[in-house]
Enzyme design. Structure first.
Site, PDB file in Angstrom:
ATOM      1  N   GLU A  24       0.862  -1.188   0.000  1.00 25.91           N
ATOM      2  CA  GLU A  24       0.000   0.000   0.000  1.00 25.91           C
ATOM      3  C   GLU A  24       0.893   1.231   0.000  1.00 25.91           C
ATOM      4  O   GLU A  24       1.848   1.319   0.774  1.00 25.91           O
ATOM      5  CB  GLU A  24      -0.898   0.006   1.236  1.00 25.91           C
ATOM      6  CG  GLU A  24      -1.745   1.249   1.370  1.00 25.91           C
ATOM      7  CD  GLU A  24      -2.617   1.221   2.631  1.00 25.91           C
ATOM      8  OE1 GLU A  24      -2.958   0.105   3.093  1.00 25.91           O
ATOM      9  OE2 GLU A  24      -2.955   2.301   3.147  1.00 25.91           O
ATOM     10  N   GLU A  63      -2.583  11.455   3.284  1.00 29.50           N
ATOM     11  CA  GLU A  63      -3.658  11.327   4.261  1.00 29.50           C
ATOM     12  C   GLU A  63      -3.603  12.528   5.180  1.00 29.50           C
ATOM     13  O   GLU A  63      -2.529  13.026   5.510  1.00 29.50           O
ATOM     14  CB  GLU A  63      -3.509  10.065   5.094  1.00 29.50           C
ATOM     15  CG  GLU A  63      -3.642   8.793   4.314  1.00 29.50           C
ATOM     16  CD  GLU A  63      -3.450   7.590   5.228  1.00 29.50           C
ATOM     17  OE1 GLU A  63      -4.460   7.012   5.627  1.00 29.50           O
ATOM     18  OE2 GLU A  63      -2.296   7.269   5.528  1.00 29.50           O
TER      19      GLU A  63
END
Length: 422
Positions: A172, A177
């Site tokens: 990932e 974020e």
């Protein structure tokens, strides 16, 4: 999503990894900074070719382009997120001004059930699995994030082998974020086998002078090459990671990944909304773009009779035949030779029909999936070879007529299998 990795089942149902989120680890060393500087200089010297782009143009209220994105639905118990991801344009829609708006609302008109009972919030999440994958290059999104405790927007990627190897073996890459309790900070993170969840590898970037990311659009990006990934905000590189940062754990990022956009509400890492969190909140996306380098080049592919490899009718629909045709300089004859082994035109990939390997199997245009039927090798002998079949791109019946379909055939060194690539 930063160690949360709510994992997608390819049919569109939302599953979860069970990992928990972690704070930003310590930034990289001075030695890594030197490596980053060299990598930046090398990347700057290589022209980029756009292989995926969505600028979200369309009428206000329209849903996202389903040929580029699939929408996920459901909740996420393993992250303890509070939202239900809805389909269609209920929580993700174009604004008519070139933006995608993902809206989180404190409402539940569909009476959706979540892991904690009746859902309190709705939002949206989408991905490019089965439609587009990237392997290396510059991956960016220009966005304005929401604000408020409990908000968790993200732009990230998962390995295209997720369905077969699971998470975190798939890998990932969290490009960006942000959590509402840190309005001026974003995080870039890697997750993989041995470094997922609270053991993830990453760093944060904080805006100067107390600025908040919700106040303006910013461009969040990674520059991704074999054994190296660098993160940047508005062109400012703040982190570079290589296999040397993993303490001997496997580097699982030299393969195709698909893209994900979402806005979560609550969860282990951001915490839940509180009385000060206003709703609705919006993640506004100006564009998503992937550009490849490292040997990437774009132009016509010419072959038998001096004619060009051509997408029939300049039609970008899946399944459109690829043929031989008089060279005319149109986009249907502009092929990007990607560093990921693909040949792309009109935003899609040269694809072997049904993954066939037999002589006479036709080729077509199809959404880029990262599959072996879309991989092509270009040896010095001027062949174009599909390694899965170990066969050559071939002009059917050795014909130079316009519209002659192209196919796979056993490599024979003949003129109808010789090509000049960009």
């Amino acid at each position: 999503m930063c160690a949360a990795a709510a994992v997608l089942a390819f049919a569109g149902t939302l599953l979860s990894s069970g990992a928990t989120a972690a704070p930003a680890p310590t930034p990289r060393s001075a030695e890594a900074a030197a490596t980053r500087g060299a990598a930046e200089q090398a990347a700057a010297a290589v022209p980029l070719a756009v292989t995926f782009e969505d600028t979200f143009d369309g009428p206000a209220g329209s849903a996202v382009n389903s040929s580029r994105w699939q929408q996920e639905t459901g909740d996420n118990v393993n992250n303890h997120e509070r939202q239900y991801y809805t389909p269609g344009n209920a929580n993700a829609a174009l604004d008519g001004q070139g933006h995608l708006v993902i809206t989180a609302r404190r409402e539940n008109p569909g009476n959706y059930a979540c892991w904690y009972g009746t859902c309190q919030y709705t939002s949206a999440r989408m991905n490019t699995a089965g439609r587009f994958t990237a392997q290396y290059g510059h991956v960016e999104a220009r966005m304005r994030v929401p604000r408020g405790q409990g908000m968790w927007p993200a732009f990230w990627m998962l390995g295209n082998d997720l369905g077969s190897v699971g998470w975190p073996a798939s890998g990932e890459i969290d490009v960006m974020e942000n959590i509402g309790s840190e309005p001026g900070t974003v995080h870039g993170t890697l997750h993989g086998p041995g470094y997922s969840g609270g053991e993830s590898i990453g760093a944060g970037y904080t805006l100067p002078n107390g600025q908040a990311f919700a106040d303006a659009f910013h461009t969040f990006a990674v520059d991704w090459a074999p054994d190296s990934i660098s993160w940047s905000v508005d062109g400012q590189v703040y982190e570079t990671r290589t296999p040397a940062d993993l303490g001997g754990d496997p580097w699982v990022f030299n393969k195709p990944f698909f893209l994900i956009l979402n806005l979560a509400v609550g969860g282990y890492w951001p915490g839940d909304p509180d009385g000060g969190t206003a709703f609705p909140q919006q993640l506004v996306v100006d564009h998503v773009r992937v550009s490849t380098a490292g040997g990437t080049r774009t132009g016509p592919i010419t072959g038998l009779g001096g004619k060009c490899v051509d997408v029939a009718g300049a039609n970008s629909a899946n399944g459109t035949p690829v043929q031989l045709y008089d060279c005319n300089g149109t986009a249907a004859q502009q092929w990007t030779v990607g560093a990921d082994g693909t040949l792309r035109a009109l935003g899609k990939c040269l694809d072997v029909v049904d993954g066939g390997t037999a002589d006479g199997t036709r080729v077509q245009l199809w959404d880029c999936t990262g599959g072996p039927n879309q991989q092509w090798a270009l040896p010095a002998a001027r062949d174009i070879v599909n390694p899965q079949a170990n066969k050559c791109l071939d002009v059917t019946d050795n014909s130079t007529a316009n519209g002659t379909p192209l196919q796979l055939w056993t490599c024979a060194g003949t003129a109808n299998q010789k090509w000049t690539t960009p």
